[in-house]
Design an enzyme around this catalytic site. Structure first.
Site, PDB file in Angstrom:
ATOM      1  CB  THR A  30      -2.948 -18.171  -2.689  1.00 33.02           C
ATOM      2  OG1 THR A  30      -1.683 -18.843  -2.942  1.00 33.02           O
ATOM      3  CG2 THR A  30      -3.633 -19.149  -2.890  1.00 33.02           C
ATOM      4  CD  GLU A  85       1.214 -22.465  -4.690  1.00 28.91           C
ATOM      5  OE1 GLU A  85       0.772 -23.938  -4.770  1.00 28.91           O
ATOM      6  OE2 GLU A  85       2.320 -22.299  -4.941  1.00 28.91           O
ATOM      7  CE1 TYR A 112      -2.683 -22.581   1.374  1.00 30.66           C
ATOM      8  CE2 TYR A 112      -1.706 -22.182  -0.809  1.00 30.66           C
ATOM      9  CZ  TYR A 112      -2.452 -21.768   0.289  1.00 30.66           C
ATOM     10  OH  TYR A 112      -2.049 -20.369   0.706  1.00 30.66           O
ATOM     11  CE  LYS A 133      -5.517 -20.227   1.246  1.00 27.49           C
ATOM     12  NZ  LYS A 133      -5.910 -19.048   2.217  1.00 27.49           N
TER      13      LYS A 133
HETATM   14  P1  NAP Z   1       0.560 -18.775   8.435  1.00 27.10           P
HETATM   15  O1  NAP Z   1       1.737 -17.937   8.899  1.00 27.10           O
HETATM   16  O2  NAP Z   1       0.831 -20.068   8.274  1.00 27.10           O
HETATM   17  O3  NAP Z   1      -0.651 -18.213   9.389  1.00 27.10           O
HETATM   18  C1  NAP Z   1      -1.596 -19.263   9.349  1.00 27.10           C
HETATM   19  C2  NAP Z   1      -2.746 -18.803  10.527  1.00 27.10           C
HETATM   20  O4  NAP Z   1      -3.941 -19.642  10.291  1.00 27.10           O
HETATM   21  C3  NAP Z   1      -2.044 -19.069  11.960  1.00 27.10           C
HETATM   22  O5  NAP Z   1      -2.369 -18.062  12.891  1.00 27.10           O
HETATM   23  C4  NAP Z   1      -2.778 -20.331  11.992  1.00 27.10           C
HETATM   24  O6  NAP Z   1      -2.693 -20.668  13.619  1.00 27.10           O
HETATM   25  C5  NAP Z   1      -4.080 -20.143  11.569  1.00 27.10           C
HETATM   26  N1  NAP Z   1      -4.774 -21.625  11.407  1.00 27.10           N
HETATM   27  C6  NAP Z   1      -4.390 -22.619  11.005  1.00 27.10           C
HETATM   28  N2  NAP Z   1      -5.399 -23.531  10.980  1.00 27.10           N
HETATM   29  C7  NAP Z   1      -6.450 -23.025  11.745  1.00 27.10           C
HETATM   30  C8  NAP Z   1      -7.588 -23.635  12.090  1.00 27.10           C
HETATM   31  N3  NAP Z   1      -8.061 -24.750  11.767  1.00 27.10           N
HETATM   32  N4  NAP Z   1      -8.156 -22.600  12.626  1.00 27.10           N
HETATM   33  C9  NAP Z   1      -8.037 -21.485  13.037  1.00 27.10           C
HETATM   34  N5  NAP Z   1      -6.857 -20.830  12.513  1.00 27.10           N
HETATM   35  C10 NAP Z   1      -5.950 -21.640  11.949  1.00 27.10           C
HETATM   36  O7  NAP Z   1       0.264 -18.072   7.033  1.00 27.10           O
HETATM   37  P2  NAP Z   1       0.525 -16.350   6.445  1.00 27.10           P
HETATM   38  O8  NAP Z   1       1.827 -16.704   5.732  1.00 27.10           O
HETATM   39  O9  NAP Z   1       0.452 -15.502   7.507  1.00 27.10           O
HETATM   40  O10 NAP Z   1      -0.741 -16.342   5.372  1.00 27.10           O
HETATM   41  C11 NAP Z   1      -1.684 -15.785   5.893  1.00 27.10           C
HETATM   42  C12 NAP Z   1      -2.724 -16.228   4.736  1.00 27.10           C
HETATM   43  O11 NAP Z   1      -2.622 -15.807   3.573  1.00 27.10           O
HETATM   44  C13 NAP Z   1      -3.125 -17.716   4.599  1.00 27.10           C
HETATM   45  O12 NAP Z   1      -4.558 -17.812   4.294  1.00 27.10           O
HETATM   46  C14 NAP Z   1      -2.577 -18.337   3.413  1.00 27.10           C
HETATM   47  O13 NAP Z   1      -2.790 -19.257   2.835  1.00 27.10           O
HETATM   48  C15 NAP Z   1      -2.555 -17.050   2.639  1.00 27.10           C
HETATM   49  N6  NAP Z   1      -1.472 -16.431   1.573  1.00 27.10           N
HETATM   50  C16 NAP Z   1      -0.337 -16.504   2.187  1.00 27.10           C
HETATM   51  C17 NAP Z   1       0.773 -16.094   1.378  1.00 27.10           C
HETATM   52  C18 NAP Z   1       2.335 -15.864   1.790  1.00 27.10           C
HETATM   53  O14 NAP Z   1       3.135 -15.956   0.992  1.00 27.10           O
HETATM   54  N7  NAP Z   1       2.601 -15.722   3.132  1.00 27.10           N
HETATM   55  C19 NAP Z   1       0.482 -15.695  -0.113  1.00 27.10           C
HETATM   56  C20 NAP Z   1      -0.900 -15.942  -0.567  1.00 27.10           C
HETATM   57  C21 NAP Z   1      -1.763 -16.402   0.369  1.00 27.10           C
HETATM   58  P3  NAP Z   1      -1.556 -21.396  14.550  1.00 27.10           P
HETATM   59  O15 NAP Z   1      -0.498 -20.173  14.536  1.00 27.10           O
HETATM   60  O16 NAP Z   1      -2.061 -21.797  15.612  1.00 27.10           O
HETATM   61  O17 NAP Z   1      -0.706 -22.477  13.387  1.00 27.10           O
HETATM   62  N1  GDD Z   2       9.182 -25.207   1.834  1.00 27.28           N
HETATM   63  C1  GDD Z   2      10.354 -25.473   1.064  1.00 27.28           C
HETATM   64  N2  GDD Z   2      11.187 -26.277   1.603  1.00 27.28           N
HETATM   65  N3  GDD Z   2      10.283 -25.190  -0.382  1.00 27.28           N
HETATM   66  C2  GDD Z   2      11.198 -25.742  -1.118  1.00 27.28           C
HETATM   67  C3  GDD Z   2      12.419 -26.322  -0.575  1.00 27.28           C
HETATM   68  C4  GDD Z   2      12.182 -26.482   0.940  1.00 27.28           C
HETATM   69  O1  GDD Z   2      13.135 -27.265   1.457  1.00 27.28           O
HETATM   70  N4  GDD Z   2      13.403 -26.564  -1.522  1.00 27.28           N
HETATM   71  C5  GDD Z   2      12.674 -25.849  -2.526  1.00 27.28           C
HETATM   72  N5  GDD Z   2      11.447 -25.457  -2.364  1.00 27.28           N
HETATM   73  C6  GDD Z   2      10.543 -24.817  -3.284  1.00 27.28           C
HETATM   74  C7  GDD Z   2       9.225 -25.368  -3.490  1.00 27.28           C
HETATM   75  O2  GDD Z   2       8.998 -26.652  -4.102  1.00 27.28           O
HETATM   76  C8  GDD Z   2       8.595 -24.169  -4.128  1.00 27.28           C
HETATM   77  O3  GDD Z   2       8.664 -24.276  -5.378  1.00 27.28           O
HETATM   78  C9  GDD Z   2       9.147 -23.017  -3.750  1.00 27.28           C
HETATM   79  O4  GDD Z   2      10.483 -23.472  -2.934  1.00 27.28           O
HETATM   80  C10 GDD Z   2       8.287 -22.111  -2.534  1.00 27.28           C
HETATM   81  O5  GDD Z   2       8.066 -22.850  -1.439  1.00 27.28           O
HETATM   82  P1  GDD Z   2       7.386 -22.468  -0.106  1.00 27.28           P
HETATM   83  O6  GDD Z   2       8.153 -21.360   0.575  1.00 27.28           O
HETATM   84  O7  GDD Z   2       6.899 -23.686   0.623  1.00 27.28           O
HETATM   85  O8  GDD Z   2       6.208 -21.647  -0.580  1.00 27.28           O
HETATM   86  P2  GDD Z   2       4.983 -21.899  -1.689  1.00 27.28           P
HETATM   87  O9  GDD Z   2       5.217 -21.303  -3.141  1.00 27.28           O
HETATM   88  O10 GDD Z   2       4.772 -23.419  -1.700  1.00 27.28           O
HETATM   89  O11 GDD Z   2       3.442 -21.377  -1.082  1.00 27.28           O
HETATM   90  C11 GDD Z   2       3.721 -20.170  -0.367  1.00 27.28           C
HETATM   91  O12 GDD Z   2       3.312 -19.198  -1.094  1.00 27.28           O
HETATM   92  C12 GDD Z   2       1.772 -19.131  -1.701  1.00 27.28           C
HETATM   93  C13 GDD Z   2       1.635 -18.085  -2.522  1.00 27.28           C
HETATM   94  O13 GDD Z   2       2.113 -18.404  -3.715  1.00 27.28           O
HETATM   95  C14 GDD Z   2       2.610 -20.303   0.937  1.00 27.28           C
HETATM   96  O14 GDD Z   2       2.797 -19.166   1.639  1.00 27.28           O
HETATM   97  C15 GDD Z   2       1.143 -20.297   0.609  1.00 27.28           C
HETATM   98  O15 GDD Z   2       0.482 -20.591   1.650  1.00 27.28           O
HETATM   99  C16 GDD Z   2       0.897 -19.248  -0.473  1.00 27.28           C
HETATM  100  O16 GDD Z   2      -0.526 -19.249  -0.822  1.00 27.28           O
END
Ligand code: NAP
Ligand code: GDD
Length: 383
Positions: A133, A135, A157, A161
């Protein structure tokens, strides 16, 4: 011969899009889902096949990333060609409340997958994708961030990671595993979890437009993110595992936007102009004007008068409850390596992403509005 993939986190946003993508490519997809007291497969229900059906290409296994034996048994049974390790406690703010659990799932969970592949003698067969990520860059050391930018994680987190990132690199170097990190910047979609900022915003705006909700409380509005569409990003995951050599890649759009601008752009999609004033916890967003024809086309005439009566009212407020103890203020990625080596090109820009999310949430929330209005009418009838 069709390939077999195992996806951890198949019930999540990326798991759903990736399953669909791989099934279309002819894969047999196995997924690990957690036991839950409620159904948790709504994102993949359209792909589900009854266990009694022959020649299934979608098979689910109960499992948990904290359970080594379970992970090892599933990998032994499935004998996957490719593993996509997407499972994670993926919410940054929540990781401050559950740091140990997050480390266990996001950090050690990755080790469990890698070690299972090694112990089962699958090193020469199984390729592994690790969901790393942006992050990791946290307090950014370089702008834009690329594969060589040093990491500076800013949350439990991100620290978990970081372990997962390096243990993936270590297993690649120590055991010649085909193990790769995709360092993905934020990617969103209509399937995004409701507590991540983009989806929270598009849902809240839809509810405000339909009169189900009055205002929305946000955290840090000045943070900047490089947002892409999850559909584009799962293609990159697939491409990373199809290369001759294992490697790590940044996946990003190269465009960064503040949360505040994301909110304005999303309101604009339904013809509402929002004006922000003040700073920090005192910052507010008011309805500055409405383009009626756009609102009527996108939301409907029924809801126009109510929103017109709200011009000048505050609909966005700040609640410090949503602030993080340490924040990541700026992310912007340089995906040159992925563009050149993987020929990866995103199809969605931010405008197309917001369009997709707003269309979907307006449709979704209209159902809710309809049900609550119908309930209201029934109550009135009986009174
Ligand atoms: P998400 O929607 O939160 O999905 C996470 C998945 O992990 C869900 O299927 C969840 O199951 C499962 N999970 C959580 N805890 C678990 C456990 N203890 N054992 C087995 N499964 C578990 O996340 P996403 O946005 O699809 O992201 C996928 C991956 O990419 C994650 O590793 C995230 O950290 C990483 N990532 C995401 C982003 C982004 O912007 N979306 C960016 C960079 C990296 P449930 O449905 O049961 O909760
Ligand atoms: N969730 C959330 N809720 N975020 C908020 C809010 C709110 O009400 N208001 C402001 N934010 C700001 C957070 O402080 C952060 O700076 C930004 O919005 C994005 O927050 P999220 O959407 O929660 O995502 P993230 O950037 O912290 O993390 C996501 O992206 C990562 C990749 O950079 C997640 O998907 C992580 O799993 C992933 O690794």
């Amino acid at each position: 011969m069709s390939k077999t993939a195992l996806i951890t986190g198949i019930t999540g946003q990326d798991g759903a899009y990736l399953s669909e993508y791989l099934i279309k490519k002819g894969y047999t997809v196995h997924g690990i889902k957690r036991r839950s007291s409620l159904f948790n497969t709504n994102r993949i229900d359209h792909l589900y096949q009854d266990p009694h059906q022959e020649n299934r290409n979608m098979i689910l296994h109960y499992g948990d990333m904290t359970d080594s034996m379970n992970i090892t048994r599933i990998i032994a049974e499935v004998q996957p060609d490719e593993i996509y390790n997407l499972a994670a406690q993926s919410h940054v703010k929540v990781s401050f409340d559950t740091p140990e659990y997050t480390a266990n799932v996001d950090g050690l969970g990755t080790l469990r997958v890698l070690e299972a592949v090694r112990l089962l003698n699958l090193v020469s067969k199984t390729r592994i994708y690790q969901a790393s990520t942006s992050e990791l860059y946290g307090l950014v050391q370089e702008i834009p961030q690329k594969e060589t930018t040093p990491f500076y994680p800013r949350s439990p987190y991100a620290v978990a990671k970081m372990y997962a990132y390096w243990i993936t690199v270590n297993y690649r170097e120590a055991y010649q595993m085909f193990a790769c990190n995709g360092i993905l910047f934020n990617h969103e979609s209509p399937l995004r979890g409701e507590t991540f900022v983009t989806r929270k915003v598009t849902r809240a705006i839809s509810r405000i437009a339909l009169g189900i909700q009055n205002e929305v409380y946000m955290g840090n509005l000045s943070g900047k993110r490089d947002w892409g569409h999850a559909k584009d990003y799962v293609k990159a995951m697939y491409l990373i595992l199809q290369q001759d050599m294992p490697d790590d890649y940044v996946i990003a759009t190269g465009v960064t936007t503040t949360i505040r601008d994301f909110i304005c752009k999303s309101f604009d999609k339904i013809g509402i102009a929002v004006e922000f004033t003040g700073a920090g916890v005192n910052e507010t967003g008011k309805i500055a004007g409405i383009r009626s024809e756009v609102f009527v086309e996108r939301v409907g005439e029924t809801y126009l008068k109510r929103i017109q009566n709200r011009i000048g009212e505050t609909i966005v407020k700040v609640d410090p409850e949503y602030f993080r103890p340490t924040e990541v203020e700026l992310l912007i990625g340089d995906a040159t390596k992925a563009r050149t080596k993987l020929s990866w090109e995103p199809r969605y820009d931010l405008d197309a992403l917001i369009e997709d999310m707003m269309q979907s949430d307006i449709k979704e929330m209209k159902k809710e509005a309809y049900v609550s209005e119908a309930g209201y009418r029934i109550l009135n009838y009986f009174e």
